[in-house]
Design a protein around this motif. Structure first.
Motif, PDB file in Angstrom:
ATOM      1  N   SER A   1      -7.961  26.879  13.378  1.00  0.00           N
ATOM      2  CA  SER A   1      -9.195  27.675  13.394  1.00  0.00           C
ATOM      3  C   SER A   1     -10.430  26.830  13.699  1.00  0.00           C
ATOM      4  O   SER A   1     -11.454  27.361  14.110  1.00  0.00           O
ATOM      5  CB  SER A   1      -9.392  28.374  12.049  1.00  0.00           C
ATOM      6  OG  SER A   1      -9.647  27.433  11.010  1.00  0.00           O
ATOM      7  N   ARG A   2     -10.303  25.505  13.497  1.00  0.00           N
ATOM      8  CA  ARG A   2     -11.411  24.564  13.730  1.00  0.00           C
ATOM      9  C   ARG A   2     -12.636  24.928  12.885  1.00  0.00           C
ATOM     10  O   ARG A   2     -13.781  24.847  13.337  1.00  0.00           O
ATOM     11  CB  ARG A   2     -11.786  24.522  15.214  1.00  0.00           C
ATOM     12  CG  ARG A   2     -10.656  24.151  16.140  1.00  0.00           C
ATOM     13  CD  ARG A   2     -10.298  22.681  16.070  1.00  0.00           C
ATOM     14  NE  ARG A   2     -11.343  21.860  16.646  1.00  0.00           N
ATOM     15  CZ  ARG A   2     -11.430  21.559  17.936  1.00  0.00           C
ATOM     16  NH1 ARG A   2     -10.542  22.057  18.792  1.00  0.00           N
ATOM     17  NH2 ARG A   2     -12.396  20.781  18.375  1.00  0.00           N
ATOM     18  N   THR A   3     -12.398  25.365  11.663  1.00  0.00           N
ATOM     19  CA  THR A   3     -13.475  25.692  10.730  1.00  0.00           C
ATOM     20  C   THR A   3     -13.305  24.860   9.462  1.00  0.00           C
ATOM     21  O   THR A   3     -12.182  24.482   9.103  1.00  0.00           O
ATOM     22  CB  THR A   3     -13.453  27.179  10.353  1.00  0.00           C
ATOM     23  OG1 THR A   3     -12.179  27.517   9.789  1.00  0.00           O
ATOM     24  CG2 THR A   3     -13.725  28.053  11.563  1.00  0.00           C
ATOM     25  N   PRO A   4     -14.390  24.573   8.751  1.00  0.00           N
ATOM     26  CA  PRO A   4     -14.302  23.807   7.498  1.00  0.00           C
ATOM     27  C   PRO A   4     -13.834  24.708   6.355  1.00  0.00           C
ATOM     28  O   PRO A   4     -14.610  25.117   5.490  1.00  0.00           O
ATOM     29  CB  PRO A   4     -15.732  23.306   7.297  1.00  0.00           C
ATOM     30  CG  PRO A   4     -16.578  24.348   7.936  1.00  0.00           C
ATOM     31  CD  PRO A   4     -15.793  24.873   9.112  1.00  0.00           C
ATOM     32  N   VAL A   5     -12.543  25.004   6.332  1.00  0.00           N
ATOM     33  CA  VAL A   5     -12.011  26.025   5.427  1.00  0.00           C
ATOM     34  C   VAL A   5     -12.193  25.653   3.956  1.00  0.00           C
ATOM     35  O   VAL A   5     -12.433  26.533   3.113  1.00  0.00           O
ATOM     36  CB  VAL A   5     -10.525  26.306   5.726  1.00  0.00           C
ATOM     37  CG1 VAL A   5     -10.375  27.012   7.056  1.00  0.00           C
ATOM     38  CG2 VAL A   5      -9.713  25.019   5.724  1.00  0.00           C
ATOM     39  N   PHE A   6     -12.087  24.374   3.627  1.00  0.00           N
ATOM     40  CA  PHE A   6     -12.250  23.978   2.226  1.00  0.00           C
ATOM     41  C   PHE A   6     -13.702  24.117   1.785  1.00  0.00           C
ATOM     42  O   PHE A   6     -13.979  24.474   0.640  1.00  0.00           O
ATOM     43  CB  PHE A   6     -11.749  22.538   2.023  1.00  0.00           C
ATOM     44  CG  PHE A   6     -10.255  22.405   2.060  1.00  0.00           C
ATOM     45  CD1 PHE A   6      -9.498  22.594   0.909  1.00  0.00           C
ATOM     46  CD2 PHE A   6      -9.601  22.110   3.233  1.00  0.00           C
ATOM     47  CE1 PHE A   6      -8.120  22.481   0.932  1.00  0.00           C
ATOM     48  CE2 PHE A   6      -8.216  22.001   3.276  1.00  0.00           C
ATOM     49  CZ  PHE A   6      -7.475  22.181   2.123  1.00  0.00           C
ATOM     50  N   ALA A   7     -14.633  23.833   2.685  1.00  0.00           N
ATOM     51  CA  ALA A   7     -16.052  24.010   2.367  1.00  0.00           C
ATOM     52  C   ALA A   7     -16.371  25.491   2.166  1.00  0.00           C
ATOM     53  O   ALA A   7     -17.118  25.865   1.251  1.00  0.00           O
ATOM     54  CB  ALA A   7     -16.918  23.428   3.485  1.00  0.00           C
TER      55      ALA A   7
END
Length: 474
Positions: free
Chosen positions: A359-365
């Motif tokens: 997804s290239r997203t900061p999922v943990f953030a």
């Protein structure tokens, strides 16, 4: 890393943590229009539907009130000019965190990021989600039911689960999931919600003047306005404009940032200013300014009812849900980029710097922000946190624009794809006004502001603990 509080070199500010911390980078898929949509969604929330009543109380003259909103818009645009230079000079995710770190050192950057996490974004997301549940209660009464289903007492607060909090948690979880899935789905949802919000408000203005039951006589008269109260009215106005810098948080995901970031910030801010002025005009057309203070809680609702009759109330409530959803969506998108940037620099939990490989997203953030926002919903502490740290929004924005001067002095030869128009007058105008607003807020409400300063100060020991955990400090 230099000593805490000391300024770093630009190269140090731009270095990433070791590869194992952030194996995948963010993807540049957003354009200028996407950035402008984030600005519009972030700024235009419930404030414009409430704040005009408080402004009218301090400036009880139609044109004096409009003048305050115009001045506030000019300040927001001046701030956007400064951010446009900073964002193109440091085209990284994180907004103020990046600029304060580069100009004043890592501690200053960390404190703005800490405040964003604990209250700025998370508190506003929690407030918006609870607000949606309350409005939804008009159609589904259980959604607004705050009766406890289960309560868990803790030392200082209680976790309380109610039908209202369940609805709010579902809103936060759904939008967080959308923005975790990738910039594609997140961008589509954000742009649709932003477009719907602007369309609704533009329709209220257009139909209000053409078909609404208002009076042009409301634009005349009013009481004499002294300079002191008129200037004081700028405080709630500037809080209503907060969020004009939203596109700066996603700079690292905007294509050709040297060109598109200034467009996103300036076009988005200008659109908000024009829409705010138009809305205030239609509110005045609907309601005489002398009656504004009596509508302090629901000036937008009252204006729509005056213009179109009681039958329009349900349609307006449904539209309000969409408008608040757009604001929450923008904050769910923007906020995590701050914590991601901090973690990438080793100043937040390591996992928060991870980017999902697909997804290239900061999922943990995003998950961390959702979890904290949910906790604020369950404890009901978001209102206090927002109230305590409200002045910090203006403080950090003013300090960030001041960084334009600091970095021009310290690094005059750095390439600046965009240079602030009207320098040094425009950024100085914003900086001075911001600091005066902060001083006035502390003077007028020392207890509340003192609590906010304490919340911010709690980030200092956390900063040193995070800094001590960095591999290069062992």
């Amino acid at each position: 890393m230099p000593p805490s509080g000391a300024a770093e070199s630009p190269s140090a500010g731009d270095q990433l943590s070791p590869p194992e911390v952030a194996p995948t980078t963010l993807s540049r898929k957003l354009g200028a229009g996407d950035g402008a949509a984030i600005v519009v969604s972030n700024v235009i929330g419930s404030g414009i539907l409430i704040v005009p009543a408080f402004v009218a109380d301090l400036a009880p003259s139609p044109w004096a009130m409009l003048g305050v909103w115009l001045l506030g818009g000019a300040l927001a645009f001046a701030g956007a000019l400064g951010y446009a230079e900073l964002a193109t000079l440091r085209p990284r995710a994180g907004g103020e965190y990046v600029y304060l770190r580069a100009a004043y050192g890592p501690l200053a950057g960390f404190l703005t990021g800490w405040t964003s996490f604990v209250a700025g974004f998370s508190g506003a997301i929690a407030a918006g989600a609870v607000g949606i549940a309350g409005i939804l209660g008009r159609f589904l009464p259980f959604a607004a039911d705050s009766s406890p289903i289960y309560s868990l007492p803790l030392p200082f607060v209680s976790l309380t689960l109610s039908p209202q909090s369940v609805v709010a948690l579902c809103v936060i979880a759904a939008l967080s999931a959308v923005h975790s899935a990738g910039l594609g789905p997140g961008r589509m949802v954000q742009n649709v919600l932003a477009g719907a919000k602007v369309a609704v408000l533009a329709a209220v203005v257009a139909l209000g003047f053409s078909l609404g039951q208002g009076s042009s006589q409301n634009f005349s008269g009013g009481d004499a306005v002294a300079l002191g109260p008129w200037a004081l009215a700028l405080i709630p106005v500037m809080f209503s404009y907060s969020g004009w810098n939203a596109a700066a948080y996603v700079t690292e995901e905007i294509r050709d940032p040297g060109r598109n970031i200034p467009r996103a910030l300036l076009v988005g801010t200008a659109a908000v200013v024009l829409l705010y002025l138009a809305l205030n005009l239609v509110f005045l057309y609907a309601i005489p300014i002398g009656e504004f203070p009596g509508q302090a809680v629901r000036i937008g609702d009252a204006a729509v009812e005056r213009l179109f009759g009681a039958g329009a109330a349900s349609a307006w409530s449904a539209a309000s849900i969409v408008m608040i959803l757009a604001s929450i969506s923008a904050m769910v998108l923007a906020g995590p980029r701050v914590y991601y940037a901090m973690a990438r620099d080793g100043l937040f939990f390591k996992a928060v710097a991870r980017v999902h490989p697909r997804s290239r997203t900061p999922v943990f953030a995003i998950a961390a922000q959702a979890a904290w926002s949910g906790l604020l919903v369950l404890t009901g502490t978001f209102e206090q946190l927002i109230e305590y740290t409200g002045f910090a929004i203006v403080l950090f924005a003013g300090t960030a624009v001041l960084a334009v001067f600091v970095l021009r002095h310290r690094r005059p030869t750095d390439v600046r794809p965009f240079r602030t128009w009207g320098y040094p007058v425009a950024p100085l105008f914003f900086v001075v006004a911001s600091f005066l607003i902060v001083v006035n807020a502390i003077w007028e409400r020392p207890g509340t502001s003192g609590a906010g300063i304490l919340v911010i100060a709690l980030g200092v020991p956390l900063y040193f603990w995070m800094r001590g955990r960095r591999p290069d400090r062992r």
